[in-house]
Scaffold this active site. Structure first.
Site, PDB file in Angstrom:
ATOM      1  N   HIS A   1       0.853  -1.183   0.000  1.00 42.30           N
ATOM      2  CA  HIS A   1       0.000   0.000   0.000  1.00 42.30           C
ATOM      3  C   HIS A   1       0.895   1.241   0.000  1.00 42.30           C
ATOM      4  CE1 HIS A   1      -3.808  -2.072   1.803  1.00 42.30           C
ATOM      5  NE2 HIS A   1      -3.803  -2.104   0.489  1.00 42.30           N
TER       6      HIS A   1
ATOM      7  N   LYS B   1       5.092   1.621   1.100  1.00 40.79           N
ATOM      8  CA  LYS B   1       6.103   1.507   0.059  1.00 40.79           C
ATOM      9  C   LYS B   1       7.522   1.750   0.602  1.00 40.79           C
ATOM     10  CE  LYS B   1       3.176   2.053  -4.004  1.00 40.79           C
ATOM     11  NZ  LYS B   1       2.383   0.927  -3.607  1.00 40.79           N
TER      12      LYS B   1
ATOM     13  N   THR C   1       3.150  -5.386  -8.247  1.00 43.65           N
ATOM     14  CA  THR C   1       2.165  -4.474  -8.820  1.00 43.65           C
ATOM     15  C   THR C   1       2.919  -3.279  -9.383  1.00 43.65           C
ATOM     16  OG1 THR C   1       1.803  -3.617  -6.587  1.00 43.65           O
ATOM     17  CG2 THR C   1       0.175  -5.190  -7.431  1.00 43.65           C
ATOM     18  N   GLY C   2       2.258  -2.519 -10.236  1.00 42.46           N
ATOM     19  CA  GLY C   2       2.909  -1.477 -11.030  1.00 42.46           C
ATOM     20  C   GLY C   2       3.779  -0.504 -10.278  1.00 42.46           C
ATOM     21  N   THR C   3       3.220   0.201  -9.328  1.00 35.86           N
ATOM     22  CA  THR C   3       3.976   1.241  -8.638  1.00 35.86           C
ATOM     23  C   THR C   3       5.007   0.644  -7.699  1.00 35.86           C
ATOM     24  OG1 THR C   3       2.029   2.655  -8.766  1.00 35.86           O
ATOM     25  CG2 THR C   3       3.777   3.362  -7.283  1.00 35.86           C
ATOM     26  N   THR C   4       4.641  -0.402  -6.989  1.00 33.34           N
ATOM     27  CA  THR C   4       5.593  -1.051  -6.087  1.00 33.34           C
ATOM     28  C   THR C   4       6.777  -1.593  -6.887  1.00 33.34           C
ATOM     29  OG1 THR C   4       3.846  -1.624  -4.511  1.00 33.34           O
ATOM     30  CG2 THR C   4       5.908  -2.853  -4.342  1.00 33.34           C
TER      31      THR C   4
ATOM     32  N   SER D   1      -1.014  -1.660 -11.918  1.00 31.40           N
ATOM     33  CA  SER D   1      -1.058  -1.134 -10.557  1.00 31.40           C
ATOM     34  C   SER D   1      -2.257  -1.763  -9.847  1.00 31.40           C
ATOM     35  CB  SER D   1      -1.151   0.392 -10.562  1.00 31.40           C
ATOM     36  OG  SER D   1      -2.377   0.799 -11.122  1.00 31.40           O
ATOM     37  N   GLY D   2      -2.244  -1.694  -8.537  1.00 29.04           N
ATOM     38  CA  GLY D   2      -3.309  -2.317  -7.742  1.00 29.04           C
ATOM     39  C   GLY D   2      -4.712  -1.931  -8.170  1.00 29.04           C
TER      40      GLY D   2
ATOM     41  N   ASP E   1      -3.214  -6.773  -8.424  1.00 31.00           N
ATOM     42  CA  ASP E   1      -3.349  -7.800  -7.380  1.00 31.00           C
ATOM     43  C   ASP E   1      -4.122  -9.009  -7.905  1.00 31.00           C
ATOM     44  OD1 ASP E   1      -5.489  -5.901  -7.430  1.00 31.00           O
ATOM     45  OD2 ASP E   1      -6.231  -6.687  -5.531  1.00 31.00           O
TER      46      ASP E   1
ATOM     47  N   ASP F   1      -1.469  -1.399   4.727  1.00 32.13           N
ATOM     48  CA  ASP F   1      -1.691  -0.388   5.753  1.00 32.13           C
ATOM     49  C   ASP F   1      -3.109  -0.570   6.277  1.00 32.13           C
ATOM     50  OD1 ASP F   1      -1.958   1.806   7.347  1.00 32.13           O
ATOM     51  OD2 ASP F   1      -1.497   3.274   5.796  1.00 32.13           O
TER      52      ASP F   1
ATOM     53  N   HIS G   1      -8.465   3.362  -3.460  1.00 32.29           N
ATOM     54  CA  HIS G   1      -7.870   2.947  -4.738  1.00 32.29           C
ATOM     55  C   HIS G   1      -6.834   1.842  -4.576  1.00 32.29           C
ATOM     56  CE1 HIS G   1      -4.770   5.759  -3.315  1.00 32.29           C
ATOM     57  NE2 HIS G   1      -3.934   5.061  -4.080  1.00 32.29           N
TER      58      HIS G   1
ATOM     59  N   ASP H   1      -7.204  -4.581  -2.446  1.00 31.09           N
ATOM     60  CA  ASP H   1      -7.811  -5.234  -1.297  1.00 31.09           C
ATOM     61  C   ASP H   1      -7.184  -6.612  -1.162  1.00 31.09           C
ATOM     62  OD1 ASP H   1      -9.505  -6.002   0.762  1.00 31.09           O
ATOM     63  OD2 ASP H   1     -11.055  -6.684  -0.628  1.00 31.09           O
TER      64      ASP H   1
ATOM     65  N   ARG I   1      -7.642 -15.237   0.064  1.00 34.49           N
ATOM     66  CA  ARG I   1      -8.462 -16.427  -0.190  1.00 34.49           C
ATOM     67  C   ARG I   1      -7.780 -17.371  -1.172  1.00 34.49           C
ATOM     68  NH1 ARG I   1     -12.538 -14.041  -2.179  1.00 34.49           N
ATOM     69  NH2 ARG I   1     -13.351 -13.451  -0.147  1.00 34.49           N
TER      70      ARG I   1
END
Length: 130
Positions: A9, A13, A35-38, A55-56, A61, A81, A88, A91, A97
Protein backbone atom coordinates in the site's frame (compact mmCIF):
# COMPACT_ATOMS: atom_id res chain seq x y z
CA UNK A 1 13.42 -20.72 -9.83
CA UNK A 2 11.68 -19.32 -6.77
CA UNK A 3 9.09 -16.69 -7.71
CA UNK A 4 7.88 -14.07 -5.22
CA UNK A 5 5.34 -11.26 -5.55
CA UNK A 6 5.88 -7.89 -3.86
CA UNK A 7 2.98 -5.53 -3.16
CA UNK A 8 2.65 -2.54 -0.82
CA UNK A 9 0.00 0.00 0.00
CA UNK A 10 1.13 3.61 -0.54
CA UNK A 11 2.06 4.24 3.11
CA UNK A 12 4.05 0.97 3.21
CA UNK A 13 6.10 1.51 0.06
CA UNK A 14 9.10 2.87 2.05
CA UNK A 15 8.88 -0.22 4.27
CA UNK A 16 8.94 -2.63 1.34
CA UNK A 17 11.92 -0.79 -0.17
CA UNK A 18 13.73 -1.13 3.16
CA UNK A 19 12.87 -4.86 3.32
CA UNK A 20 13.98 -5.42 -0.28
CA UNK A 21 17.29 -3.65 0.34
CA UNK A 22 17.92 -5.83 3.39
CA UNK A 23 17.17 -9.01 1.41
CA UNK A 24 18.54 -7.83 -1.94
CA UNK A 25 21.17 -10.57 -2.25
CA UNK A 26 18.55 -13.27 -1.72
CA UNK A 27 15.92 -11.58 -3.88
CA UNK A 28 18.44 -11.27 -6.72
CA UNK A 29 18.31 -15.08 -6.95
CA UNK A 30 14.50 -15.06 -7.23
CA UNK A 31 12.12 -14.24 -10.05
CA UNK A 32 10.24 -11.16 -8.79
CA UNK A 33 6.82 -9.84 -9.74
CA UNK A 34 5.05 -6.81 -8.35
CA UNK A 35 2.17 -4.47 -8.82
CA UNK A 36 2.91 -1.48 -11.03
CA UNK A 37 3.98 1.24 -8.64
CA UNK A 38 5.59 -1.05 -6.09
CA UNK A 39 7.56 -2.82 -8.82
CA UNK A 40 8.62 0.49 -10.33
CA UNK A 41 9.85 1.81 -6.99
CA UNK A 42 11.83 -1.37 -6.33
CA UNK A 43 13.53 -1.28 -9.74
CA UNK A 44 14.31 2.43 -9.38
CA UNK A 45 15.72 2.15 -5.86
CA UNK A 46 17.59 -1.19 -6.06
CA UNK A 47 19.47 -3.26 -8.61
CA UNK A 48 16.64 -5.80 -8.84
CA UNK A 49 14.46 -6.57 -11.84
CA UNK A 50 10.75 -6.88 -11.16
CA UNK A 51 8.14 -8.03 -13.64
CA UNK A 52 5.51 -5.34 -13.28
CA UNK A 53 1.82 -6.14 -13.44
CA UNK A 54 -0.88 -3.46 -13.53
CA UNK A 55 -1.06 -1.13 -10.56
CA UNK A 56 -3.31 -2.32 -7.74
CA UNK A 57 -6.36 -0.22 -8.66
CA UNK A 58 -6.14 -1.50 -12.26
CA UNK A 59 -6.07 -5.17 -11.28
CA UNK A 60 -2.42 -5.95 -10.56
CA UNK A 61 -3.35 -7.80 -7.38
CA UNK A 62 -5.82 -9.88 -9.41
CA UNK A 63 -3.11 -10.68 -11.96
CA UNK A 64 -0.89 -11.86 -9.11
CA UNK A 65 -3.78 -13.91 -7.74
CA UNK A 66 -4.07 -15.59 -11.14
CA UNK A 67 -0.41 -16.60 -10.87
CA UNK A 68 -1.18 -18.21 -7.52
CA UNK A 69 -4.04 -20.15 -9.13
CA UNK A 70 -1.65 -21.22 -11.92
CA UNK A 71 0.87 -22.48 -9.32
CA UNK A 72 3.39 -19.91 -10.56
CA UNK A 73 4.23 -18.20 -7.23
CA UNK A 74 6.07 -19.47 -4.16
CA UNK A 75 5.10 -16.61 -1.86
CA UNK A 76 3.70 -13.10 -1.61
CA UNK A 77 4.78 -10.14 0.48
CA UNK A 78 1.88 -7.67 0.70
CA UNK A 79 2.75 -4.92 3.15
CA UNK A 80 -0.62 -3.40 3.78
CA UNK A 81 -1.69 -0.39 5.75
CA UNK A 82 -4.61 -1.52 7.91
CA UNK A 83 -5.25 1.95 9.32
CA UNK A 84 -5.09 4.38 6.41
CA UNK A 85 -5.42 2.30 3.23
CA UNK A 86 -7.06 4.33 0.48
CA UNK A 87 -10.03 3.12 -1.59
CA UNK A 88 -7.87 2.95 -4.74
CA UNK A 89 -5.40 0.53 -3.13
CA UNK A 90 -5.61 -3.23 -3.64
CA UNK A 91 -7.81 -5.23 -1.30
CA UNK A 92 -6.22 -8.23 0.28
CA UNK A 93 -9.36 -10.36 0.73
CA UNK A 94 -9.41 -12.08 -2.66
CA UNK A 95 -5.63 -12.54 -2.67
CA UNK A 96 -5.69 -14.03 0.82
CA UNK A 97 -8.46 -16.43 -0.19
CA UNK A 98 -6.66 -17.70 -3.30
CA UNK A 99 -3.42 -18.11 -1.31
CA UNK A 100 -5.28 -20.14 1.32
CA UNK A 101 -6.89 -22.33 -1.35
CA UNK A 102 -3.53 -23.03 -3.02
CA UNK A 103 -1.41 -23.13 0.16
CA UNK A 104 0.84 -20.22 -0.88
CA UNK A 105 2.31 -18.16 1.98
CA UNK A 106 1.31 -14.51 2.13
CA UNK A 107 2.97 -12.10 4.57
CA UNK A 108 1.29 -8.82 5.46
CA UNK A 109 3.79 -7.50 8.02
CA UNK A 110 7.52 -6.83 8.00
CA UNK A 111 8.16 -9.62 10.49
CA UNK A 112 5.99 -12.05 8.54
CA UNK A 113 7.82 -11.09 5.35
CA UNK A 114 11.17 -11.77 6.99
CA UNK A 115 10.00 -15.25 8.07
CA UNK A 116 8.65 -15.94 4.58
CA UNK A 117 11.87 -14.86 2.87
CA UNK A 118 14.04 -16.71 5.39
CA UNK A 119 11.98 -19.85 4.75
CA UNK A 120 12.32 -19.49 0.99
CA UNK A 121 16.07 -19.00 1.46
CA UNK A 122 16.23 -22.33 3.30
CA UNK A 123 14.29 -24.00 0.48
CA UNK A 124 16.68 -22.45 -2.05
CA UNK A 125 19.69 -23.43 0.12
CA UNK A 126 20.79 -19.76 0.16
CA UNK A 127 23.29 -18.68 2.83
CA UNK A 128 21.77 -15.65 4.60
CA UNK A 129 24.95 -14.92 6.55
CA UNK A 130 27.15 -12.26 4.93
Amino acid sequence: MTRVALIAHDEKKPDIIDLVREYEDLLATFDLVGTGTTGKRITEETDLDVERKQSGPLGGDTQIGAEVADDALDGIVFLRDPLTAQPHEPDISALLRICDVHDVPLATTRTGAEYLLDGLALDADFDLDP
